[in-house]
Design an enzyme around this catalytic site. Structure first.
Site, PDB file in Angstrom:
ATOM      1  N   LYS A   1     -13.987 -53.356  -8.773  1.00  0.00           N
ATOM      2  CA  LYS A   1     -14.264 -54.682  -8.191  1.00  0.00           C
ATOM      3  C   LYS A   1     -14.358 -54.474  -6.686  1.00  0.00           C
ATOM      4  O   LYS A   1     -13.361 -54.376  -5.987  1.00  0.00           O
ATOM      5  CB  LYS A   1     -13.136 -55.669  -8.526  1.00  0.00           C
ATOM      6  CG  LYS A   1     -13.608 -57.085  -8.488  1.00  0.00           C
ATOM      7  CD  LYS A   1     -13.192 -58.000  -7.379  1.00  0.00           C
ATOM      8  CE  LYS A   1     -12.567 -57.753  -6.117  1.00  0.00           C
ATOM      9  NZ  LYS A   1     -13.410 -58.107  -4.942  1.00  0.00           N
TER      10      LYS A   1
ATOM     11  N   GLU B   1     -16.257 -58.484  -1.852  1.00  0.00           N
ATOM     12  CA  GLU B   1     -17.391 -59.404  -1.985  1.00  0.00           C
ATOM     13  C   GLU B   1     -18.203 -59.482  -0.696  1.00  0.00           C
ATOM     14  O   GLU B   1     -19.246 -60.119  -0.653  1.00  0.00           O
ATOM     15  CB  GLU B   1     -16.914 -60.795  -2.436  1.00  0.00           C
ATOM     16  CG  GLU B   1     -15.927 -61.500  -1.514  1.00  0.00           C
ATOM     17  CD  GLU B   1     -14.463 -61.106  -1.760  1.00  0.00           C
ATOM     18  OE1 GLU B   1     -14.176 -59.903  -1.937  1.00  0.00           O
ATOM     19  OE2 GLU B   1     -13.601 -62.010  -1.741  1.00  0.00           O
ATOM     20  N   ARG B   2     -17.707 -58.811   0.384  1.00  0.00           N
ATOM     21  CA  ARG B   2     -18.446 -58.883   1.652  1.00  0.00           C
ATOM     22  C   ARG B   2     -19.554 -57.839   1.734  1.00  0.00           C
ATOM     23  O   ARG B   2     -20.548 -58.029   2.413  1.00  0.00           O
ATOM     24  CB  ARG B   2     -17.485 -58.705   2.825  1.00  0.00           C
ATOM     25  CG  ARG B   2     -16.520 -59.875   2.894  1.00  0.00           C
ATOM     26  CD  ARG B   2     -15.571 -59.740   4.052  1.00  0.00           C
ATOM     27  NE  ARG B   2     -14.209 -60.041   3.625  1.00  0.00           N
ATOM     28  CZ  ARG B   2     -13.134 -59.740   4.313  1.00  0.00           C
ATOM     29  NH1 ARG B   2     -13.236 -59.131   5.465  1.00  0.00           N
ATOM     30  NH2 ARG B   2     -11.947 -60.052   3.846  1.00  0.00           N
TER      31      ARG B   2
ATOM     32  N   SER C   1      -5.582 -55.350   2.489  1.00  0.00           N
ATOM     33  CA  SER C   1      -4.545 -55.749   3.435  1.00  0.00           C
ATOM     34  C   SER C   1      -3.180 -55.812   2.732  1.00  0.00           C
ATOM     35  O   SER C   1      -3.104 -55.935   1.506  1.00  0.00           O
ATOM     36  CB  SER C   1      -4.914 -57.092   4.061  1.00  0.00           C
ATOM     37  OG  SER C   1      -5.190 -58.030   3.049  1.00  0.00           O
TER      38      SER C   1
ATOM     39  N   CYS D   1      -8.630 -48.321   8.533  1.00  0.00           N
ATOM     40  CA  CYS D   1      -7.175 -48.299   8.383  1.00  0.00           C
ATOM     41  C   CYS D   1      -6.577 -47.096   9.075  1.00  0.00           C
ATOM     42  O   CYS D   1      -5.376 -47.033   9.295  1.00  0.00           O
ATOM     43  CB  CYS D   1      -6.786 -48.292   6.912  1.00  0.00           C
ATOM     44  SG  CYS D   1      -7.224 -46.761   6.118  1.00  0.00           S
TER      45      CYS D   1
ATOM     46  N   GLU E   1      -1.658 -56.241  12.391  1.00  0.00           N
ATOM     47  CA  GLU E   1      -2.923 -55.498  12.428  1.00  0.00           C
ATOM     48  C   GLU E   1      -4.020 -56.412  12.994  1.00  0.00           C
ATOM     49  O   GLU E   1      -4.168 -57.540  12.540  1.00  0.00           O
ATOM     50  CB  GLU E   1      -3.267 -55.080  10.996  1.00  0.00           C
ATOM     51  CG  GLU E   1      -4.521 -54.257  10.875  1.00  0.00           C
ATOM     52  CD  GLU E   1      -4.798 -53.873   9.425  1.00  0.00           C
ATOM     53  OE1 GLU E   1      -4.630 -54.722   8.528  1.00  0.00           O
ATOM     54  OE2 GLU E   1      -5.207 -52.721   9.194  1.00  0.00           O
TER      55      GLU E   1
ATOM     56  N   PHE F   1     -13.505 -54.087   2.285  1.00  0.00           N
ATOM     57  CA  PHE F   1     -14.872 -54.074   2.819  1.00  0.00           C
ATOM     58  C   PHE F   1     -15.151 -52.883   3.704  1.00  0.00           C
ATOM     59  O   PHE F   1     -16.301 -52.519   3.922  1.00  0.00           O
ATOM     60  CB  PHE F   1     -15.146 -55.374   3.604  1.00  0.00           C
ATOM     61  CG  PHE F   1     -14.602 -55.358   5.014  1.00  0.00           C
ATOM     62  CD1 PHE F   1     -15.351 -54.808   6.048  1.00  0.00           C
ATOM     63  CD2 PHE F   1     -13.338 -55.854   5.307  1.00  0.00           C
ATOM     64  CE1 PHE F   1     -14.848 -54.764   7.346  1.00  0.00           C
ATOM     65  CE2 PHE F   1     -12.834 -55.813   6.596  1.00  0.00           C
ATOM     66  CZ  PHE F   1     -13.589 -55.267   7.618  1.00  0.00           C
TER      67      PHE F   1
END
Ligand code: NAD
Length: 498
Positions: A172, A175-176, A225, A280, A382, A148
């Site tokens: 893909k 979805e957020r 992640s 990140c 994290e 995201f």
């Protein structure tokens, strides 16, 4: 309510059976619903890709590059619309969204030169009448699964190189915040890309698993992640695919006693709290060398952090906006509590932050901890929020060992005026990307992006020549054109060049 669909073969997908909520992080409301696709949706995209890819691969590289030039111009022309859309779903401030798009566009600029990097190698006269040459050919169909936090840059890292090298690409998105990749795919078509070469399938784990298992998809590039990255890597490789899977991070900033602390504070404010820490390559751990450095740094950091302005993503004065979802806000605040419980000193507490008029927004104020130690779970894991942890190191060797021993190895920075210390650090630290007085050392597009240890699974990086290698396979041709004289060779002995 607005619905966000797939983008298959140049148009929307079929009616979805499942949907996911897409929030407005500034207000905490649901603003749209995204279709959550399944194997049947993917199959339609794969069939379209199979139909379109051979002709695209046969299109000469210069023409493929022209599509990249057109696409770059179109994204630039639509920058404001794309940045607004990105901010509205992610929550990062508009200027930061423009940066997200711009860093992705720099990979597209690299792809404008794709004819040059696909030239291959040639050896004239490798043996009598023998020439050897190599060519890079596309894999066929590639897929990208993205997180995201960079809904433009990371899809562009992957799609640019995959497409420019002659593949069909299926993305893909998270979805957020799934809308920007659809707009980018539409702009690719407007730029002249044939339908079926850049497609978007929306979804969650069900769609990811369908991608990993589909026999016609040759390569999967994943960013997200670490646990999911590891899962994707293992399942994709088991299905015979080429997989690169980038994971989480916990980047350290080492501050030597001779560093320019005003500059460091400035750099840390942006690198730890920019984009609400949801990068990140954020710097969530600062390691001052020596207590005297730590005390001086802390004294300067506190007022700088307290002066940060948290606001809605369209507020041009705001330094950062809300985090992406209520669940993520709860997770970050949970880590703040854990860090307190583990015995760290809470210096600035960002919990309970309320923005007037946006009380339900997913905001977290900037948070600073001192005296964090390496045995704390809040140090090992994290947090991915606006939380900066200070770990004091007595000397250079200890400071060097912290990022080197950490489970993640994405990025690291050292702040110093001492060239020797910087040089030693860069050579010895066990981390993939190093900044010297550069807090967020994301390499430029013609170099390559990738961490070490649990920050990346697989052995090729994103973009640059590593990206070209990932999205192509090498074919090597040995050609012999005899001059007609007898060669007297023995066909039963392995040929050598003598
Ligand atoms: P995430 O792992 O939750 O999601 C990434 C992708 O995986 C999404 O497309 C999601 O739909 C899919 N996914 C989620 N759960 C899944 C499951 N159980 N099975 C299969 N697929 C699943 O990551 P996120 O929260 O979207 O992004 C933040 C993470 O990404 C952070 O850990 C961050 O460090 C990392 N990240 C890494 C890099 C890098 O280059 N190393 C870059 C950006 C972000």
């Amino acid at each position: 309510m607005r619905q966000i669909d797939h983008f298959i073969s140049g148009g929307a997908g079929a009616a979805a059976k499942r949907f996911g909520d897409v929030f407005d992080p500034n207000n905490g409301t649901v603003q749209a619903q995204v279709a959550l696709g399944d194997a049947a949706v993917l199959e339609r995209a794969v069939q379209a890709a199979l139909a379109a890819q051979p002709a695209w691969a046969a299109t000469n590289p210069q023409r493929r590059a022209r599509v990249m030039f057109n696409f770059k111009a179109l994204v630039e022309a639509n920058m404001d619309e794309l940045a607004n859309l990105l901010s509205s779903e992610h929550g990062k401030v508009i200027a930061d969204s423009k940066g997200d798009i711009q860093r992705g566009l720099e990979v597209i600029e690299f792809c404008c030169g794709i004819p040059h990097v696909l030239k291959g190698e040639y050896t004239q006269g490798a043996g009598p009448g023998i020439d050897v040459y190599s060519m890079r050919q596309p894999l066929g169909i590639g897929a990208g699964i993205t997180p995201f936090n960079f809904p433009a840059m990371i899809p562009l890292w992957m799609s640019g190189v995959a497409i420019a090298t002659g593949n069909a690409f299926i993305i893909k998105p998270s979805e957020r915040d799934p809308s920007v990749p659809v707009r980018l795919a539409e702009l690719f078509i407007e730029a002249g890309l044939p339908e079926g070469i850049c497609q978007v399938v929306q979804g969650d784990k069900e769609m990811v698993d369908a991608i990993l298992d589909h026999p016609a998809i040759s390569a999967v590039s994943f960013v997200g992640s670490s646990d999911i990255a590891h899962y994707v890597y293992q399942r994709g490789v088991a299905a015979g695919k080429r997989v690169q899977a980038m994971g989480g991070a916990k980047n350290h900033g080492i501050v030597m006693p001779d560093a320019d602390l005003d500059q460091v504070v400035n750099d840390l404010a942006g690198a730890a709290f920019g984009s609400a820490g949801e990068r990140c390559m954020a710097l969530p751990v600062v390691v001052p060398v020596g207590d005297e450095t730590a005390d001086r740094l802390k004294a300067k950091l506190i007022p700088a952090i307290e002066a940060l302005k948290v606001g809605i993503s369209t507020d041009a004065e705001a330094h950062y906006g809300p985090v992406v979802t209520a669940a993520h806000k709860a997770k970050v605040e949970g880590w703040i509590q854990t860090c307190i419980d583990e015995g760290a000193e809470l210096v600035v507490d960002g919990r309970g932050f309320k923005l007037q008029g946006h009380e339900e927004g997913f905001f977290i104020g900037p948070t600073l901890f001192d005296r964090v130690t390496t045995d704390m779970s809040s140090y090992k894991e994290e947090i991915f929020g606006p939380v900066l942890q200070m770990v004091r190191a007595p000397d250079f060797e200890t400071a060097l060992s912290l990022p080197s021993k950490h489970q993640y190895g994405n990025g690291v920075a050292i702040f110093t005026r001492n060239g020797h210390a910087a040089r030693e650090f860069a050579a010895r630290v066990n981390v993939g990307m190093v900044g010297i007085n550069v807090p967020i050392p994301v390499p430029v597009a013609y170099h390559t992006f990738g961490g070490w240890k649990r920050s990346a699974f697989g052995d090729t990086n994103q973009h640059g020549m590593e990206g070209v290698k990932f999205w192509t396979k090498v074919k090597t041709i040995t050609a012999r054109w005899p001059d007609g004289s007898p060669d007297g060779g023995n066909a039963f002995v392995i040929p050598t060049m003598g």
